[in-house]
Motif scaffolding. Sequence first.
Motif: not given
Length: 240
Positions: A151-155
């Motif tokens: 996952m990216d940080v925002n997700t």
Amino acid sequence: MERGQQAPNNQALPNQIGRAPFEDTGSPLYLQNGDHPGLALVSQLLAGNNYNSWNRAMSIALTAKNKLVFVDGSLLRPKSNNLLFGAWIHCNGMVISWILNVVNLKITDILLYISTTSEILMDLRDRFHESNAPRIFQIKKLLTGLQQGSMDVNTYYTRLRTLWDELKDFQPVSVCNCGSMKEWMNYQNQECVMQFLMELNDSYAQIRAQILMMEPTPVISKVFSLVLQEESNVPYIKIS
């Protein structure tokens, strides 16, 4: 609310002087031009196992529409000879339509013959509401196993924050204004920061170490912002 209970003929509703409640924009009996039976107030359909989150979303939407009083039973049905009876029936039917639009078709069939919104929500709660302990256990188990991974940080942060917020909803509300309450809030923030940082990928080790050296511990939203800024310099596998 007792089923079948009616309000007295002289039931008062807040309205501006000289204006009928259904003409007053501040009255729960007022319907906007865009209000129609086909509205879907929330994006998710009630399927049964998502009752808690669906109910929360619906409560927010109906509050925004100034119609929550139909659901909680605080605006009782006037008697048939009351001048407000027709307006109440109209709004009650509108809210029922909004509810039916966002439930699974199998559930809709059971609700069609229930006459008031408060009875519909009572029926849904009786059937689908999860008791606190099993859901708290499930949330904590999900939190324990949640890692950034691909996952990216925002997700990753959004998934954590969703679980934190739901878990917080089960916690008793404290009315204490003393210093110990502030200490408890700081501790809760620190717990969230640690959980967020622990399950970040190792590629964020440098920014993680920098944050852990900060005194006092920054609020979780600030920590998220710092890690997000670092993300542009850190490769990750994007979710397809």
